[in-house]
Design a protein around this motif. Structure first.
Motif, mmCIF file in Angstrom:
data_model
loop_
_atom_site.group_PDB
_atom_site.id
_atom_site.type_symbol
_atom_site.label_atom_id
_atom_site.label_comp_id
_atom_site.label_asym_id
_atom_site.label_seq_id
_atom_site.Cartn_x
_atom_site.Cartn_y
_atom_site.Cartn_z
ATOM 1 N N ALA A 3 0.510 -1.768 -0.208
ATOM 2 C CA ALA A 3 -0.151 0.342 0.109
ATOM 3 C C ALA A 3 0.610 1.252 -0.503
ATOM 4 C CB ALA A 3 -1.061 0.031 0.930
ATOM 5 N N CYS A 4 2.046 1.199 0.890
ATOM 6 C CA CYS A 4 2.382 2.525 0.560
ATOM 7 C C CYS A 4 4.094 2.798 -0.017
ATOM 8 C CB CYS A 4 2.902 2.746 2.399
ATOM 9 S SG CYS A 4 1.506 3.576 3.637
ATOM 10 N N PHE A 5 4.524 1.605 -0.191
ATOM 11 C CA PHE A 5 6.241 1.709 -0.403
ATOM 12 C C PHE A 5 6.470 0.774 -1.424
ATOM 13 C CE2 PHE A 5 10.883 -0.180 0.155
ATOM 14 C CZ PHE A 5 10.696 0.814 0.963
ATOM 15 N N ASP A 6 5.373 0.687 -2.916
ATOM 16 C CA ASP A 6 5.297 0.565 -3.876
ATOM 17 C C ASP A 6 5.909 -1.130 -4.576
ATOM 18 O OD1 ASP A 6 4.828 0.730 -6.488
ATOM 19 O OD2 ASP A 6 7.102 2.079 -6.655
ATOM 20 N N VAL A 41 10.903 -3.018 18.164
ATOM 21 C CA VAL A 41 10.870 -4.085 17.117
ATOM 22 C C VAL A 41 11.978 -3.113 15.594
ATOM 23 C CG1 VAL A 41 9.398 -4.962 14.530
ATOM 24 C CG2 VAL A 41 8.726 -4.830 17.419
ATOM 25 N N ILE A 42 12.717 -3.806 15.946
ATOM 26 C CA ILE A 42 13.888 -3.265 14.161
ATOM 27 C C ILE A 42 13.474 -3.914 13.515
ATOM 28 C CG2 ILE A 42 15.993 -2.751 13.431
ATOM 29 C CD1 ILE A 42 16.861 -3.332 16.322
ATOM 30 N N PHE A 43 12.768 -2.882 11.964
ATOM 31 C CA PHE A 43 12.166 -3.629 11.070
ATOM 32 C C PHE A 43 13.380 -3.421 9.922
ATOM 33 C CE2 PHE A 43 8.164 -3.188 12.015
ATOM 34 C CZ PHE A 43 7.471 -4.459 11.861
ATOM 35 N N GLN A 44 14.798 -4.550 9.445
ATOM 36 C CA GLN A 44 15.657 -4.215 8.469
ATOM 37 C C GLN A 44 15.007 -4.517 7.161
ATOM 38 O OE1 GLN A 44 18.335 -7.188 11.397
ATOM 39 N NE2 GLN A 44 19.626 -4.798 10.152
ATOM 40 N N ILE A 45 14.825 -3.467 5.808
ATOM 41 C CA ILE A 45 14.580 -3.963 5.227
ATOM 42 C C ILE A 45 15.615 -3.821 3.782
ATOM 43 C CG2 ILE A 45 12.745 -2.858 3.016
ATOM 44 C CD1 ILE A 45 11.044 -1.986 5.463
ATOM 45 N N THR A 46 15.449 -4.563 2.714
ATOM 46 C CA THR A 46 16.406 -4.532 1.525
ATOM 47 C C THR A 46 15.326 -4.376 0.592
ATOM 48 O OG1 THR A 46 17.923 -6.021 2.983
ATOM 49 C CG2 THR A 46 18.040 -5.561 0.643
ATOM 50 N N ILE A 73 1.792 -2.641 19.564
ATOM 51 C CA ILE A 73 3.259 -1.557 19.896
ATOM 52 C C ILE A 73 3.331 -0.018 19.522
ATOM 53 C CG2 ILE A 73 5.443 -1.690 18.962
ATOM 54 C CD1 ILE A 73 4.289 -4.381 17.264
ATOM 55 N N ARG A 74 3.976 0.109 20.627
ATOM 56 C CA ARG A 74 4.082 1.716 20.278
ATOM 57 C C ARG A 74 4.657 2.169 19.548
ATOM 58 N NH1 ARG A 74 6.259 4.386 25.125
ATOM 59 N NH2 ARG A 74 8.204 3.173 24.906
ATOM 60 N N PRO A 75 4.482 3.952 19.020
ATOM 61 C CA PRO A 75 5.587 4.022 17.835
ATOM 62 C C PRO A 75 6.505 4.390 17.571
ATOM 63 C CG PRO A 75 3.485 4.940 17.396
ATOM 64 C CD PRO A 75 2.834 4.019 18.948
ATOM 65 N N ALA A 76 6.736 4.540 18.968
ATOM 66 C CA ALA A 76 7.798 4.437 20.405
ATOM 67 C C ALA A 76 8.817 3.356 20.122
ATOM 68 C CB ALA A 76 8.392 5.470 21.025
ATOM 69 N N ASP A 77 8.711 2.672 19.452
ATOM 70 C CA ASP A 77 9.253 0.761 19.922
ATOM 71 C C ASP A 77 9.585 0.244 18.663
ATOM 72 O OD1 ASP A 77 9.516 0.519 22.617
ATOM 73 O OD2 ASP A 77 7.715 -0.087 23.145
ATOM 74 N N VAL A 78 8.981 1.394 17.737
ATOM 75 C CA VAL A 78 9.299 0.939 16.425
ATOM 76 C C VAL A 78 10.564 1.192 15.515
ATOM 77 C CG1 VAL A 78 8.437 0.663 14.103
ATOM 78 C CG2 VAL A 78 6.788 0.371 16.025
ATOM 79 N N MET A 79 11.737 0.772 15.083
ATOM 80 C CA MET A 79 12.679 1.316 14.115
ATOM 81 C C MET A 79 12.871 0.429 13.008
ATOM 82 S SD MET A 79 16.054 1.433 15.845
ATOM 83 C CE MET A 79 17.627 1.929 15.216
ATOM 84 N N VAL A 80 12.430 1.685 11.657
ATOM 85 C CA VAL A 80 12.756 0.933 10.491
ATOM 86 C C VAL A 80 14.378 1.062 9.903
ATOM 87 C CG1 VAL A 80 11.727 1.129 8.238
ATOM 88 C CG2 VAL A 80 10.625 1.386 10.393
ATOM 89 N N ILE A 81 15.121 0.528 9.183
ATOM 90 C CA ILE A 81 15.989 0.462 8.268
ATOM 91 C C ILE A 81 16.096 0.149 7.032
ATOM 92 C CG2 ILE A 81 18.191 -0.220 8.546
ATOM 93 C CD1 ILE A 81 18.286 -0.841 11.542
ATOM 94 N N ILE A 82 15.966 0.772 5.963
ATOM 95 C CA ILE A 82 16.311 0.674 4.580
ATOM 96 C C ILE A 82 17.279 0.973 4.409
ATOM 97 C CG2 ILE A 82 14.869 1.238 3.051
ATOM 98 C CD1 ILE A 82 12.796 2.121 4.378
ATOM 99 N N THR A 83 17.636 -0.341 3.428
ATOM 100 C CA THR A 83 18.903 -0.285 2.682
ATOM 101 C C THR A 83 18.610 -0.950 1.285
ATOM 102 O OG1 THR A 83 20.306 -1.387 4.502
ATOM 103 C CG2 THR A 83 21.462 -1.423 2.112
ATOM 104 N N THR A 84 19.742 -0.023 0.240
ATOM 105 C CA THR A 84 18.880 -0.641 -1.129
ATOM 106 C C THR A 84 20.286 -0.846 -1.462
ATOM 107 O OG1 THR A 84 19.475 1.829 -1.735
ATOM 108 C CG2 THR A 84 17.233 1.312 -1.311
#
Length: 109
Positions: A3-6, A41-46, A73-84
């Motif tokens: 929906a949001c990341f194509d 919660v940490i999201f690592q997205i490649t 899950i609180r928004p403060a507890d969500v971390m996102v790392i995007i690597t391309t």
């Protein structure tokens, strides 16, 4: 992500790993206006290509909204790392670089 990341609907390559307590080390304060809890919660997205700042911001907002409303899950507890990276840095099977596979597919059509 669709929906949001194509990301295409059928694009399903995910690894979900839950670590035992104490195995995730995360600074509770680093670049976080509100202190993180033990529920971080940490999201690592490649991603195979870069997205615009607007697309990334929309994705971050939607992700935190969905996690808060669906599982608390609180928004403060969500971390996102995007690597391309580039297509040639992927091999989807047979030890063949993905860009070689794509070129091969194009010549056999």
């Amino acid at each position: 992500m669709v929906a949001c990341f194509d990301v295409p609907q059928a694009d399903r390559f995910q690894v979900i790993e839950e670590l035992p307590a104490g195995m995730l080390v995360c600074d509770r304060h680093y670049m976080a206006p509100e202190q993180r809890s033990d529920d971080v919660v940490i999201f690592q997205i490649t991603a195979g290509r870069e997205r615009s700042d607007e697309t990334r911001a929309r994705f971050y907002a939607r992700l935190t909204e969905e996690l808060q409303s669906s599982v608390g899950i609180r928004p403060a507890d969500v971390m996102v790392i995007i690597t391309t990276n580039r297509l040639g840095e992927w091999s989807f099977s047979d030890g063949v670089p993905a860009n070689a596979t794509r070129q091969s597919d194009a010549t056999t059509r």
